[in-house]
Design a protein around this motif. Sequence first.
Motif, PDB file in Angstrom:
ATOM      1  N   UNK A 273       0.820  -1.202   0.000  1.00 17.86           N
ATOM      2  CA  UNK A 273       0.000   0.000   0.000  1.00 17.86           C
ATOM      3  C   UNK A 273       0.863   1.265   0.000  1.00 17.86           C
ATOM      4  N   UNK A 274       0.419   2.269  -0.746  1.00 24.96           N
ATOM      5  CA  UNK A 274       1.109   3.561  -0.737  1.00 24.96           C
ATOM      6  C   UNK A 274       0.879   4.183   0.638  1.00 24.96           C
ATOM      7  N   UNK A 275       1.942   4.570   1.324  1.00 22.36           N
ATOM      8  CA  UNK A 275       1.779   5.196   2.635  1.00 22.36           C
ATOM      9  C   UNK A 275       2.446   6.560   2.630  1.00 22.36           C
ATOM     10  N   UNK A 276       2.067   7.368   3.617  1.00 22.36           N
ATOM     11  CA  UNK A 276       2.664   8.690   3.753  1.00 22.36           C
ATOM     12  C   UNK A 276       4.158   8.535   3.986  1.00 22.36           C
ATOM     13  N   UNK A 277       4.528   7.490   4.728  1.00 26.07           N
ATOM     14  CA  UNK A 277       5.921   7.270   5.070  1.00 26.07           C
ATOM     15  C   UNK A 277       6.754   6.998   3.828  1.00 26.07           C
ATOM     16  N   UNK A 278       6.241   6.116   2.959  1.00 27.93           N
ATOM     17  CA  UNK A 278       7.051   5.737   1.805  1.00 27.93           C
ATOM     18  C   UNK A 278       6.967   6.767   0.684  1.00 27.93           C
ATOM     19  N   UNK A 279       5.834   7.413   0.521  1.00 32.53           N
ATOM     20  CA  UNK A 279       5.663   8.277  -0.640  1.00 32.53           C
ATOM     21  C   UNK A 279       5.899   9.746  -0.334  1.00 32.53           C
ATOM     22  N   UNK A 280       5.782  10.135   0.916  1.00 29.56           N
ATOM     23  CA  UNK A 280       6.035  11.520   1.283  1.00 29.56           C
ATOM     24  C   UNK A 280       5.142  12.483   0.538  1.00 29.56           C
TER      25      UNK A 280
END
Lengths: 178, 486
Positions: free
Chosen positions: B260-267
Amino acid sequence: MQKLGDFKLPNFFNYPPYFTLQPVKDTREKQIQLWKELILDYCRTQKIFIVEPENFPLFTNSGIERSLSHEAREVFLSALVSEGRAEWMDKGHRKCLVLWHRIQDWADLVLRFVKDNGLEDSVMTVEEIRSGIESRGTELYGIDRTVLMRALKLLEHKGKLAIFKGTSADDEGVKFSI
Amino acid sequence: MAGKWLPAAELTGSGRPVLHQGEVECSLLSSVDLECEDNPSSSFPLLKSGLLIVTTHRVLWIPPEGTTAHAIPLAAVSHVFTSSSSSKIKKKSIKTMFSSPRVRFQVSVTSEGRVDERGTGSMVMTLVLRGKNSDSDSLLGKLLEAWRGRAWESGGGSGSGKFDGGSSSGGLRMPVVGVAGILRKEQEMWESTDKSLQDAFQDLNALMSKAKEMVMLAEKMRLKLLSGSNNQGSVANDEDEMGSKEEMQDWLLSVGIASPVTKESAGALYHQQLSRQLADFVKIPLERSGGMINLIDVYCVFNRARGTELISPEDLLQACSLWKNVDVPVMLRLFDSGVMVIQNKSYNDEQVLSRIKSLALKPEALRSGISASDAAIMLGIAPAMAKEHLLTAESKGLLCRDVSPDGFRFYVNLFQDINLDDMYLVKDHSAYGAWRWRERERERASICEQSTKRLQPGVNVHTSLLMYYGNHAELPIFFPALETKC
């Protein structure tokens, strides 16, 4: 065919949406038109001059258990008022005078009645016009007093007759001069 | 042609990378150049300001136009230059302080210069971070973490796509022989399943780290169910059982988003990437619900599929509203009532309207109208949406409403069929004619009922009908129907 008293109701009287005020413009316009026609037809055949919106048999269809809302009753009668085919008799809109003949048409009917009976130069009381032997069988029979007075006043204005106070306090006389 | 140097990476319809089994995205960064340090003069192409994605298996580079992407398998990376060495370069001169931050790593290449894990030669690649707030240290950290994690090696027997060519399974295992072998294998499987379940529920952190395995477990169970239903096809005729199996499969499938796209990985790229992932995801639910789906339903299904990485309703809405700017086959639609749905761009209102019209002309609907739940059942959609469709049909003049103590129902619009000059006229070949016919049927039925109740046996029902209708010209056509009715 369904009937209300001796009035023959059209088929769409059993169509439930006929009793719900339609929100879509085109549909509502057609609905208002149909209601106006039906109210005038019904009043004409039943000789009804005064309609009380909250107590008018035509606004309820017990066969399909539908009844117009207060708002819808007001909308349909107001549509007649705005066309000059009805008048509110009080500010609270609790009574409505329905003119299935316009005042001008009523005046013409009075003139024809006078001519048909050879009363061109006679004197009659207002009450006689409404319920006398001569008027029996004509549309004038049983006419609402307010409506008749308005028609007579119109004719007086045109010089076709004169209205005068009679001997008894509650009746007025009419002198035709056509 | 970069394809000569770098393996290509597949993209989904909305420009998201197609991930291999077990592959998870670790970091996303925009405006990154990919350069080759050793042979700047050679034919290595200019890969300027693309989107960089570091996954557990690969480094992906997607050009701004998003047509073809390139991938560097982490397996081919032989060395990553750590921050101390890169900061040394930084300190060399003032000039480099103003230049963009860089991350450098060494990859194995074949003799032709193509990046490959089995290559004998080597080449130094440089990532140039052109973005304003790009943090080279954090990217380096993520890259190192992924590279040292060696996720491509521990495929768990399920294989990690193209890198091991599907030949890894069974390599180091003890041979399984006889009944004892089967039993041992079974035992092992139970133990490992039990262990992963126990570990997973120990605490939330552990659950998060186990999420990937849970997804794989679900996938395994699904496959097992599939093969089970194939083997016992002749025995399992029971439709209920089949139905529940299919349902179970659906449930397991919907666990599905491994990365899943997360805030952590995608910023900063979070909403944009989320939007693309969502566009890919909603395809199947959309298909199942006939091209239109409630936003609330999507929220539930999407979050269920994401497992632990839940998103907020605001994030979902923002992701949907970004679709305007991207070339995806789905769109967000706002109804007048405020209800929001996701629909295919190819979705056609006319089709639904014509279906609704034919519904409204059915005998039952002519007689007593249709409610939102009737339409929902007949169209196979949620009642809230069925109501939206009915309201749309009403605004187009197809239907009109009936509000009564019985509820809110819709009828086919007869107002336009009624003649103002002759209110008693009904044209037979119109909706009004069809409705009147049903209406008469209802009346007749009630008369028949009353007559059979009230009249003595033997008294002709026709007599009472004649009493009701009078000597009406239409009466004779009722007689044939009457014989069967009463």
